[in-house]
Scaffold this active site. Sequence first.
Site, PDB file in Angstrom:
ATOM      1  N   ALA A  31     -10.576 -12.875   2.506  1.00 12.33           N
ATOM      2  CA  ALA A  31     -10.862 -12.321   1.174  1.00 12.33           C
ATOM      3  C   ALA A  31     -12.160 -12.899   0.614  1.00 12.33           C
ATOM      4  O   ALA A  31     -12.887 -12.211  -0.116  1.00 12.33           O
ATOM      5  CB  ALA A  31      -9.696 -12.619   0.235  1.00 12.33           C
ATOM      6  N   LYS A  79      -8.483  -6.380  10.857  1.00  9.86           N
ATOM      7  CA  LYS A  79      -9.659  -6.001  10.058  1.00  9.86           C
ATOM      8  C   LYS A  79     -10.998  -6.185  10.791  1.00  9.86           C
ATOM      9  O   LYS A  79     -11.945  -5.455  10.524  1.00  9.86           O
ATOM     10  CB  LYS A  79      -9.688  -6.801   8.750  1.00  9.86           C
ATOM     11  N   SER A 130       0.806  -1.224   0.000  1.00  8.69           N
ATOM     12  CA  SER A 130       0.000   0.000   0.000  1.00  8.69           C
ATOM     13  C   SER A 130       0.846   1.284   0.000  1.00  8.69           C
ATOM     14  O   SER A 130       0.532   2.218  -0.740  1.00  8.69           O
ATOM     15  CB  SER A 130      -0.961  -0.006   1.191  1.00  8.69           C
ATOM     16  N   ASP A 184     -12.567  -3.506  -0.261  1.00 12.24           N
ATOM     17  CA  ASP A 184     -12.182  -4.734  -0.975  1.00 12.24           C
ATOM     18  C   ASP A 184     -13.291  -5.192  -1.927  1.00 12.24           C
ATOM     19  O   ASP A 184     -12.999  -5.775  -2.977  1.00 12.24           O
ATOM     20  CB  ASP A 184     -11.882  -5.875   0.015  1.00 12.24           C
TER      21      ASP A 184
HETATM   22  P1  NAP Z   1      -7.030 -16.232   4.747  1.00  9.73           P
HETATM   23  O1  NAP Z   1      -8.014 -15.450   5.543  1.00  9.73           O
HETATM   24  O2  NAP Z   1      -5.899 -16.914   5.425  1.00  9.73           O
HETATM   25  O3  NAP Z   1      -7.884 -17.344   3.926  1.00  9.73           O
HETATM   26  C1  NAP Z   1      -7.262 -18.302   3.097  1.00  9.73           C
HETATM   27  C2  NAP Z   1      -8.267 -19.380   2.709  1.00  9.73           C
HETATM   28  O4  NAP Z   1      -7.586 -20.294   1.838  1.00  9.73           O
HETATM   29  C3  NAP Z   1      -8.797 -20.209   3.891  1.00  9.73           C
HETATM   30  O5  NAP Z   1     -10.138 -20.566   3.652  1.00  9.73           O
HETATM   31  C4  NAP Z   1      -7.897 -21.447   3.844  1.00  9.73           C
HETATM   32  O6  NAP Z   1      -8.521 -22.609   4.320  1.00  9.73           O
HETATM   33  C5  NAP Z   1      -7.730 -21.614   2.343  1.00  9.73           C
HETATM   34  N1  NAP Z   1      -6.518 -22.380   2.035  1.00  9.73           N
HETATM   35  C6  NAP Z   1      -5.249 -22.112   2.420  1.00  9.73           C
HETATM   36  N2  NAP Z   1      -4.418 -23.052   1.937  1.00  9.73           N
HETATM   37  C7  NAP Z   1      -5.193 -23.944   1.259  1.00  9.73           C
HETATM   38  C8  NAP Z   1      -4.920 -25.152   0.545  1.00  9.73           C
HETATM   39  N3  NAP Z   1      -3.674 -25.627   0.424  1.00  9.73           N
HETATM   40  N4  NAP Z   1      -5.959 -25.803  -0.030  1.00  9.73           N
HETATM   41  C9  NAP Z   1      -7.206 -25.334   0.083  1.00  9.73           C
HETATM   42  N5  NAP Z   1      -7.529 -24.207   0.754  1.00  9.73           N
HETATM   43  C10 NAP Z   1      -6.541 -23.525   1.324  1.00  9.73           C
HETATM   44  O7  NAP Z   1      -6.355 -15.332   3.607  1.00  9.73           O
HETATM   45  P2  NAP Z   1      -7.022 -14.100   2.818  1.00  9.73           P
HETATM   46  O8  NAP Z   1      -6.706 -12.844   3.499  1.00  9.73           O
HETATM   47  O9  NAP Z   1      -8.430 -14.453   2.530  1.00  9.73           O
HETATM   48  O10 NAP Z   1      -6.139 -14.107   1.464  1.00  9.73           O
HETATM   49  C11 NAP Z   1      -6.214 -15.188   0.586  1.00  9.73           C
HETATM   50  C12 NAP Z   1      -5.497 -14.877  -0.721  1.00  9.73           C
HETATM   51  O11 NAP Z   1      -6.118 -13.773  -1.375  1.00  9.73           O
HETATM   52  C13 NAP Z   1      -4.022 -14.506  -0.568  1.00  9.73           C
HETATM   53  O12 NAP Z   1      -3.312 -15.072  -1.637  1.00  9.73           O
HETATM   54  C14 NAP Z   1      -4.031 -12.996  -0.706  1.00  9.73           C
HETATM   55  O13 NAP Z   1      -2.811 -12.492  -1.237  1.00  9.73           O
HETATM   56  C15 NAP Z   1      -5.154 -12.791  -1.693  1.00  9.73           C
HETATM   57  N6  NAP Z   1      -5.766 -11.464  -1.559  1.00  9.73           N
HETATM   58  C16 NAP Z   1      -5.677 -10.614  -2.613  1.00  9.73           C
HETATM   59  C17 NAP Z   1      -6.244  -9.369  -2.528  1.00  9.73           C
HETATM   60  C18 NAP Z   1      -6.148  -8.427  -3.690  1.00  9.73           C
HETATM   61  O14 NAP Z   1      -6.391  -7.235  -3.516  1.00  9.73           O
HETATM   62  N7  NAP Z   1      -5.839  -8.898  -4.865  1.00  9.73           N
HETATM   63  C19 NAP Z   1      -6.925  -8.990  -1.359  1.00  9.73           C
HETATM   64  C20 NAP Z   1      -7.004  -9.892  -0.296  1.00  9.73           C
HETATM   65  C21 NAP Z   1      -6.422 -11.136  -0.411  1.00  9.73           C
HETATM   66  P3  NAP Z   1      -8.560 -22.969   5.890  1.00  9.73           P
HETATM   67  O15 NAP Z   1      -9.528 -21.984   6.471  1.00  9.73           O
HETATM   68  O16 NAP Z   1      -9.032 -24.369   5.897  1.00  9.73           O
HETATM   69  O17 NAP Z   1      -7.157 -22.765   6.408  1.00  9.73           O
END
Ligand code: NAP
Length: 286
Positions: free
Chosen positions: A135, A71, A22, A107
């Site tokens: 996310a 958050k 950011s 978001d």
């Molecule tokens: P988070 O809260 O940790 O959620 C991740 C999710 O993915 C959880 O449901 C987790 O499952 C699941 N997961 C993790 N490893 C996995 C695997 N090997 N197989 C299947 N499911 C799996 O993370 P987040 O903040 O939502 O972010 C997730 C992704 O989105 C990241 O890559 C982040 O960089 C991206 N993102 C991008 C933006 C953007 O602006 N482009 C914004 C936000 C996030 P469990 O709950 O079972 O652990």
Amino acid sequence: MMITGKTSLLGVIGYPISHSLSPVMHNAAIDYLGLNYVYVPLPIKPDHLATAVAGLAAIGLRGFNVTIPHKQAIMPLLTAVSPLAQAVGAVNTVWWTDTGWHGTNTDVAGFLSPLRSQEQDWTTMDALILGNGGAARAVVAGCGELGCSRIHIVGRDPQKLQAFVDSWAATPIADRLSIHPWETLPGLLPTAGLVVNTTPVGMAPQVDASPLDALALDALRPGTIVYDLIYTPRPTLLLRQAADRGAIVLDGLDMLVCQGAAALEIWIQQPAPLEIMGQALLTYLA
Ligand code: NAP
């Protein structure tokens, strides 16, 4: 931009915060617009959140972004939280007002931005969301706003999936949501018009990983929109595989830029330079 005695402060709170992109995109925008602002990273440990938020008001910070792990925890510390942020259950943007700190969630706008330019009838489309973390909440709200007919959420932990779907029970989109175990993906993909990866699978440094195995990929229809929220690498293995099968592919960079731009516009009350912000990120990531 030279920092002077009149420079106004913006920032991002999180812990850790050193990975945050950011500051790069916001300071590029501030420079481009010639504004007397500076946007700084603010590492704040969870135990210090309430003290820090009061302190940020005391030093006259104009506004700030909120990232992991604050958050949700920030919400009770604000005097007002937008209905959208309440529905998502998370605040990522805060600004100072006469009555105190107000918060919202940009978001959802960021997620929707690259989809708005697609000519699609969303109301006849099923969305399939991989993952049920932070996310995914913005993605569900976004799919709800698009009017998607069904919103399927696929996850690997049945208890977390159930808690996720339960948390939407009192919202207007509850009856369009359903949850599914990972193994059912090949059966769900043929009817999905929009597939969104909200898991970190495929994110650098695990660039050879994809959330869809060969069986699932074979079930993907040409013309499906496959949207990976990951922005490093660009494209991910998932997006390369999906493009090879005739899908329309979108990566996470536009979402990142657009959620930042929507926040900046709240603080500076003028249009944000999207291209400058995107270019600054690409240069930095390269
Ligand atoms: P988070 O809260 O940790 O959620 C991740 C999710 O993915 C959880 O449901 C987790 O499952 C699941 N997961 C993790 N490893 C996995 C695997 N090997 N197989 C299947 N499911 C799996 O993370 P987040 O903040 O939502 O972010 C997730 C992704 O989105 C990241 O890559 C982040 O960089 C991206 N993102 C991008 C933006 C953007 O602006 N482009 C914004 C936000 C996030 P469990 O709950 O079972 O652990």
